[in-house]
Scaffold this active site. Sequence first.
Site, PDB file in Angstrom:
ATOM      1  N   CYS A 150       0.800  -1.238   0.000  1.00  0.00           N
ATOM      2  CA  CYS A 150       0.000   0.000   0.000  1.00  0.00           C
ATOM      3  C   CYS A 150       0.828   1.281   0.000  1.00  0.00           C
ATOM      4  O   CYS A 150       0.266   2.374  -0.102  1.00  0.00           O
ATOM      5  CB  CYS A 150      -0.994  -0.015   1.160  1.00  0.00           C
ATOM      6  SG  CYS A 150      -2.112  -1.416   1.038  1.00  0.00           S
TER       7      CYS A 150
ATOM      8  N   HIS B 137      -8.857   2.345  -5.456  1.00  0.00           N
ATOM      9  CA  HIS B 137      -9.976   1.541  -4.958  1.00  0.00           C
ATOM     10  C   HIS B 137     -11.275   2.092  -5.537  1.00  0.00           C
ATOM     11  O   HIS B 137     -11.367   3.292  -5.815  1.00  0.00           O
ATOM     12  CB  HIS B 137     -10.117   1.641  -3.435  1.00  0.00           C
ATOM     13  CG  HIS B 137      -8.912   1.192  -2.677  1.00  0.00           C
ATOM     14  ND1 HIS B 137      -8.627  -0.125  -2.420  1.00  0.00           N
ATOM     15  CD2 HIS B 137      -7.906   1.905  -2.108  1.00  0.00           C
ATOM     16  CE1 HIS B 137      -7.510  -0.216  -1.726  1.00  0.00           C
ATOM     17  NE2 HIS B 137      -7.044   1.014  -1.510  1.00  0.00           N
TER      18      HIS B 137
ATOM     19  N   HIS C 229     -12.526   9.901  -9.175  1.00  0.00           N
ATOM     20  CA  HIS C 229     -11.409   9.888 -10.139  1.00  0.00           C
ATOM     21  C   HIS C 229     -10.291  10.861  -9.770  1.00  0.00           C
ATOM     22  O   HIS C 229      -9.593  11.376 -10.646  1.00  0.00           O
ATOM     23  CB  HIS C 229     -11.904  10.133 -11.574  1.00  0.00           C
ATOM     24  CG  HIS C 229     -12.610   8.950 -12.140  1.00  0.00           C
ATOM     25  ND1 HIS C 229     -13.900   8.630 -11.812  1.00  0.00           N
ATOM     26  CD2 HIS C 229     -12.190   7.985 -12.989  1.00  0.00           C
ATOM     27  CE1 HIS C 229     -14.251   7.522 -12.438  1.00  0.00           C
ATOM     28  NE2 HIS C 229     -13.222   7.106 -13.143  1.00  0.00           N
TER      29      HIS C 229
ATOM     30  N   GLU D 232     -12.832   0.241   1.827  1.00  0.00           N
ATOM     31  CA  GLU D 232     -11.736   0.372   0.858  1.00  0.00           C
ATOM     32  C   GLU D 232     -11.714  -0.808  -0.083  1.00  0.00           C
ATOM     33  O   GLU D 232     -11.308  -0.697  -1.225  1.00  0.00           O
ATOM     34  CB  GLU D 232     -10.402   0.451   1.596  1.00  0.00           C
ATOM     35  CG  GLU D 232      -9.911   1.848   1.616  1.00  0.00           C
ATOM     36  CD  GLU D 232      -8.461   2.021   1.917  1.00  0.00           C
ATOM     37  OE1 GLU D 232      -7.749   1.044   2.221  1.00  0.00           O
ATOM     38  OE2 GLU D 232      -8.043   3.172   1.852  1.00  0.00           O
TER      39      GLU D 232
END
Length: 151
Positions: A23, A29, A74, A139
């Site tokens: 990560c 996600h 986005h 998530e």
Amino acid sequence: MITVTKEFSWDMSHMLAEHEGLCKNLHGHTYRMEVTVAKKEGSLEDEGSKAGMVIDFKDLKEIVKEEIISPLDHSFMYWTHSSDEIEHQLAQILQQADRKVFAVDFRPTAEMMAIYFFQSLEDKFNEIDIDLVSIKVWETPTSYAEFRGER
Ligand SMILES: Nc1nc2c(c(=O)[nH]1)N=C([C@H](O)[C@H](O)COP(=O)(O)OP(=O)(O)OP(=O)(O)O)CN2
Ligand SMILES: [Zn+2]
């Protein structure tokens, strides 16, 4: 107490500076969020076009979309205090190219997002006599954080 809940989703990238696993890399996600609200004093609207409702789902949707979903969808969530120089460079490149960057002053974990979204929405709902009860942020399909307000 009677509550209503609406579900939202958006796509967003982030990275977790100093994470010991994958990560720390730039990744994305499809986030999912549940927003739960109640009318102040736990009641329902008792007359007019909103009778029998805590809040019209349509009004709930408009508030959350305007405050949270539209600015985030986005985007790259950029931690302005990150210890990772790559994160600052990425944000700079994207901002210079007029791409969507959403700057925050917290490490972008699901927990911190849940707290931040709660704080961002609480006042908006108060203005229309609605209490924000809880926010859940997923998530991944199997991992979520929840923040519940004081009542
Ligand atoms: N407590 C938290 N732990 C982690 C967070 C977080 O926000 N809070 N975030 C990450 C990563 O950003 C990412 O979400 C990875 O999560 P993880 O559940 O490990 O992802 P998987 O792809 O393995 O999910 P599965 O649904 O189990 O396949 C890391 N940790
Ligand atoms: Zn992640």
